[in-house]
Write a protein that holds these residues in place. Structure first.
Motif, PDB file in Angstrom:
ATOM      1  N   PHE A 220       0.823  -1.215   0.000  1.00 60.13           N
ATOM      2  CA  PHE A 220       0.000   0.000   0.000  1.00 60.13           C
ATOM      3  C   PHE A 220       0.858   1.268   0.000  1.00 60.13           C
ATOM      4  O   PHE A 220       0.516   2.247  -0.672  1.00 60.13           O
ATOM      5  N   ILE A 223       2.395   1.833  -3.480  1.00 62.16           N
ATOM      6  CA  ILE A 223       1.521   2.519  -4.436  1.00 62.16           C
ATOM      7  C   ILE A 223       1.718   4.033  -4.342  1.00 62.16           C
ATOM      8  O   ILE A 223       1.778   4.733  -5.355  1.00 62.16           O
ATOM      9  N   ALA A 226       4.930   5.030  -6.054  1.00 63.71           N
ATOM     10  CA  ALA A 226       4.804   5.066  -7.509  1.00 63.71           C
ATOM     11  C   ALA A 226       4.055   6.311  -7.966  1.00 63.71           C
ATOM     12  O   ALA A 226       4.470   6.986  -8.927  1.00 63.71           O
ATOM     13  N   LEU A 227       2.951   6.628  -7.300  1.00 66.15           N
ATOM     14  CA  LEU A 227       2.170   7.801  -7.694  1.00 66.15           C
ATOM     15  C   LEU A 227       2.941   9.101  -7.452  1.00 66.15           C
ATOM     16  O   LEU A 227       2.748  10.085  -8.172  1.00 66.15           O
ATOM     17  N   LEU A 237       9.653   0.094  -2.202  1.00 68.79           N
ATOM     18  CA  LEU A 237       8.557  -0.785  -1.774  1.00 68.79           C
ATOM     19  C   LEU A 237       9.113  -2.021  -1.063  1.00 68.79           C
ATOM     20  O   LEU A 237       8.641  -2.398   0.016  1.00 68.79           O
TER      21      LEU A 237
END
Length: 345
Positions: A220, A223, A226-227, A237
């Motif tokens: 989580f 993510i 990455a964004l 990660l």
């Protein structure tokens, strides 16, 4: 004095001396209770895999134990080393900006176009330069030194845990037989086997909770990496997932990612990562960890929850691991005794 009474007195003195010796040994090893316990837990979980590896490749025991220990070290250390190695070139650019006196945190052009807010941020962030950071470091030198010493202690304890894994795995069968012999002498064969099974289940449950939290936090929070456009976010990660079982491990990685994003001009994305990361870590530690830890033993949620908090309060950060193991072990022994009583009725 009757001979039986004299023998009983000598036996009592012998037991007292034995307890004193073991108490002294425990006190001597207490500074390294964390790595020793973690090494024992890792060995318990990885032992079946080591046996499969030895059978598949016809490895001698010493080589299988060495591979077992190195594998755990690699899982913990390698992602961190890769991340540090990849950001070192950009650190050189930050140092050059530091020496030039320029602002360390740059306001993105799109933010500058926002009325009032853009110029306000530019004015205040312009003070965050090398001179300000040098003054800040000087004022908080003791805290920074303590943090670096904790990093050194973590590295040293990782090494000690690996040594523990190697030593225990090297003599796995003999240690297992010695434990069986000791528990048999104390409680008999059946109850001794149930006690060892309860120890194994408690260690496995705690490790499952640690691994599950690591996977959830890494996925989580990854993510968000990455964004946010974090360079090499898959490595961040993996590092978050692997270091999260350690006390404040995931928090340290999220904090490092936030600082890196801010220093490379993506400070809004960094703040978003920081907020989301703390939310995920809080939910994972307070909800997911007790659920996963108790799932293998069907332990009540709040029993595991308070064992985690109580362990941290009683033993410090290592109590996050020691607390659940002791409580789940006590519960396992109690349930084994309860089943035995019911079968006798």
């Amino acid at each position: 004095m009757p001979k039986e009474q004299e023998n009983s007195r000598y036996a009592l003195w012998g037991l007292g001396l034995l307890l004193l010796i073991y108490a002294g040994a425990a006190y001597t090893l207490s500074p390294f209770a964390g790595p020793l316990l973690m090494g024992a837990v890792l060995t318990t979980v990885g032992w079946p895999w080591q046996l499969r590896l030895e059978r598949a490749f016809h490895l001698p025991r010493w080589l299988g134990s060495l591979v077992h220990a190195i594998a755990w070290v690699a899982i913990i250390i390698i992602p961190s080393v890769i991340i540090v190695d990849t950001i070192l070139p950009k650190v050189a650019l930050l140092i050059a900006r530091w020496q030039s006196g320029d602002s360390l945190v740059m306001v993105p052009p799109e933010v500058m176009q926002i009325p009032y807010i853009g110029h306000w941020l530019r004015y205040h962030l312009s003070t965050l330069n090398g001179a300000y950071l040098s003054s800040f470091i000087s004022a908080h030198a003791s805290i920074i030194t303590d943090s670096l010493s904790q990093l050194w202690i973590f590295t040293l304890h990782t090494f000690f845990a690996a040594l523990t894994v190697f030593a225990l795995a090297l003599h796995g069968e003999r240690i297992t037989e010695a434990l069986r012999l000791g528990t048999t002498q104390l409680w008999g064969r059946d109850r001794g086997d149930r006690f060892l099974a309860a120890c194994r289940d408690a260690a496995r449950s705690v490790l499952i909770g640690l691994i599950g939290v690591g996977v959830i936090e890494g996925m989580f929070i990854g993510i968000a990496y990455a964004l946010a456009g974090l360079a090499l976010w898959p490595l961040w990660l993996v590092a978050t997932a692997l270091i999260s079982p350690l006390p404040f491990g995931a928090t340290a990685v999220v904090g490092a990612a936030t600082i890196w994003l801010a220093f490379t001009g993506h400070w809004i994305a960094g703040l978003a990562v920081l907020g989301w990361g703390f939310f995920v870590i809080t939910v994972a530690d307070l909800v997911v960890r007790p659920l996963l830890t108790g799932s293998q033993t069907q332990a009540p949620f709040f029993l595991v929850f308070f064992s985690i908090l109580g362990g941290a309060e009683a033993f410090g950060l290592i109590g996050l691991i020691i607390g659940p193991i002791l409580v789940l072990l006590a519960r396992g022994v109690w349930r084994a005794w309860e089943r035995r009583i019911r079968l006798q009725e």
